[in-house]
Motif scaffolding. Structure first.
Motif, mmCIF file in Angstrom:
data_model
loop_
_atom_site.group_PDB
_atom_site.id
_atom_site.type_symbol
_atom_site.label_atom_id
_atom_site.label_comp_id
_atom_site.label_asym_id
_atom_site.label_seq_id
_atom_site.Cartn_x
_atom_site.Cartn_y
_atom_site.Cartn_z
ATOM 1 N N ALA B 149 0.702 -1.215 0.095
ATOM 2 C CA ALA B 149 0.114 -0.261 0.141
ATOM 3 C C ALA B 149 0.699 1.098 0.021
ATOM 4 C CB ALA B 149 -0.928 -0.026 1.182
ATOM 5 N N ALA B 150 2.341 1.175 0.469
ATOM 6 C CA ALA B 150 2.752 2.248 0.476
ATOM 7 C C ALA B 150 3.881 2.437 -0.660
ATOM 8 C CB ALA B 150 4.069 2.056 1.676
ATOM 9 N N CYS B 151 3.433 1.561 -1.771
ATOM 10 C CA CYS B 151 4.251 1.862 -2.849
ATOM 11 C C CYS B 151 4.044 2.760 -3.816
ATOM 12 C CB CYS B 151 4.343 0.318 -3.772
ATOM 13 S SG CYS B 151 2.914 0.235 -4.735
ATOM 14 N N GLY B 152 2.961 3.578 -3.468
ATOM 15 C CA GLY B 152 2.641 4.880 -4.224
ATOM 16 C C GLY B 152 2.054 4.507 -5.604
ATOM 17 N N SER B 153 1.647 3.252 -5.789
ATOM 18 C CA SER B 153 1.040 2.913 -7.162
ATOM 19 C C SER B 153 -0.181 2.198 -7.061
ATOM 20 C CB SER B 153 2.104 2.240 -8.014
ATOM 21 O OG SER B 153 1.526 1.647 -9.378
ATOM 22 N N PRO B 154 -1.259 3.058 -7.180
ATOM 23 C CA PRO B 154 -2.535 2.361 -7.061
ATOM 24 C C PRO B 154 -2.836 1.202 -7.911
ATOM 25 C CG PRO B 154 -2.753 4.848 -7.059
ATOM 26 C CD PRO B 154 -1.257 4.456 -7.330
ATOM 27 N N SER B 155 -2.364 1.470 -9.243
ATOM 28 C CA SER B 155 -2.571 0.608 -10.036
ATOM 29 C C SER B 155 -1.627 -0.861 -10.097
ATOM 30 C CB SER B 155 -2.193 0.901 -11.531
ATOM 31 O OG SER B 155 -0.901 1.461 -11.683
ATOM 32 N N LEU B 156 -0.554 -0.774 -9.500
ATOM 33 C CA LEU B 156 0.244 -1.863 -9.022
ATOM 34 C C LEU B 156 -0.480 -2.741 -7.814
ATOM 35 C CD1 LEU B 156 2.595 -3.835 -9.446
ATOM 36 C CD2 LEU B 156 4.035 -2.261 -8.237
#
Lengths: 228, 228
Positions: B149-156
DNA sequence: CGATAGATTATGCGATCACAAAAAATCAGA
DNA sequence: TCTGATTTTTTGTGATCGCATAATCTATCG
């Protein structure tokens, strides 16, 4: 005696209505027929398609489950507008998935697949030279998915399809336009070299070229695209 | 005067039925309450949930759009059985997406996030020592998605969620069982070291450890899992 | 002319009905 | 008892209806 098929070929496997509606909507999205931000109401669509609400509702909910549509607070469906950050996010995720698929495609691509791929690559360069954006986008999709389909991973292919479902409507914004200077992006295409690398069995090189292709498409659209 | 809220706090944003059904089903899937191969008919479910068919149909179709359910030729929905090849495919795709997400999570993880992550890691090791499989799986999900969730990529993040939706029902096959020798897999966990690397800002190392974690889970289940 | 209250329409949502096909159960005959 | 046909039940699918809320339009008043 029941309704057996008199001949060998069965019927075209009559799909349920909601399936047909889904395909129609999906195709409409991917071919840019629907403007971002456009609200899609089930009743209007149903009236236009000549069905009742239900199949349309089903199709819309499926599209929304794949994040191809957004749902407003009141439940209405809209084609989400493309912002720079969203586009950047989607393209970054594409850069994770698609080169990985290309890398794996070398093993799944047989002679027939490579032949077909080369044909599409030729059509692609032809479309680029003709400045035919629609044909270019169509063949581009065809080209890439001919590779991805050979990666041997249904799950990865599915993920890529959902990504394209989100980016697709935005890519089509130039569809029909002719006053853009697309010569740059249309001219340099790595497709021929990608095919060559795949023929050589060098998946790593193909993946690298594909990443470059995606990155340059990204740069071009960040420059020339119309964001919200 | 209409049904205004007498006090400040509004209702819990009454979700539509089909949304509630969807969440219920999703949770049932992810907690292993539904056996692979099980057929899910809208009428039976509707009767069980006390609703009409429609919300259930919607929920089922959404799940199927995400490949969490399969559709038989006649339209019935089933929880797909897990084969070795399918499992292998899904885990390979996980290995593409999840380390990439972890690598990006270092920038998105603030102090509070790291603290929470360490707490979950502690609970995870505790569950491992207690041989509490259910708690282990629950915290494992919590741990990983706190990172993703912290990866900053909603799509991923979305792609990873769809992958888990497909693997989840299978992972839960040991739920409630106690006669398996899970000490091996439960003992060695990289979670603490992953947190440490993330705290150090070394996303690359965290990604590598995560990949090892996934690979070992894969090996274990290929050995001990019940496939069809 | 502009703003606001009221009326009208549009829309999401869920239930129910009807129909056809498929699946299951029952029954008859060997 | 086993098999095969027939009946019954289940189930997917789509349409229609009703309700409640949201959005839009209209008209009245300042």
């Amino acid at each position: 005696m029941s309704s057996q098929t008199p001949f060998g070929l069965g019927p075209i496997a009559a799909q349920p209505l909601h399936e047909q509606v889904y395909e129609r909507l999906r195709h409409a999205l991917m071919s840019g027929q629907i403007a971002p931000g456009r609200k899609l109401t089930s009743r209007k669509l149903a009236a236009e398609l000549g069905t009742s609400d239900m199949p349309v509702r089903s199709a819309l909910m499926r599209l929304q489950a794949l994040h191809a549509l957004d749902q407003l607070a009141n439940g209405s469906m809209i084609l989400p507008a493309m912002t720079r950050t969203r586009f950047s996010d989607l393209m970054t995720t594409r850069l994770i998935c698609e080169p990985a698929a290309a890398r794996r495609a070398v093993d799944g691509l047989d002679r027939a697949g490579l032949v077909k791929l080369r044909q599409v690559a030729v059509a692609l360069t032809a479309a680029a030279e003709d400045q035919d954006i629609d044909a270019y986008l169509l063949h581009n999709h065809d080209f890439k998915f001919s590779i991805y389909a050979a990666c041997g991973s249904p799950s990865l292919l599915f993920l890529i399809e959902t990504l394209w479902l989100q980016v697709g409507p935005f890519l089509r914004q130039f569809s029909g336009q002719f006053d853009n200077d697309l010569r740059g992006i249309l001219a340099l295409d790595y497709h021929d070299e990608i095919v060559r690398r795949l023929e050589e069995g060098d998946g790593e090189a193909a993946a690298g070229l594909l990443a470059r292709d995606i990155r340059e498409g990204y740069d071009f659209l960040m420059q020339n695209g119309q964001f919200e």
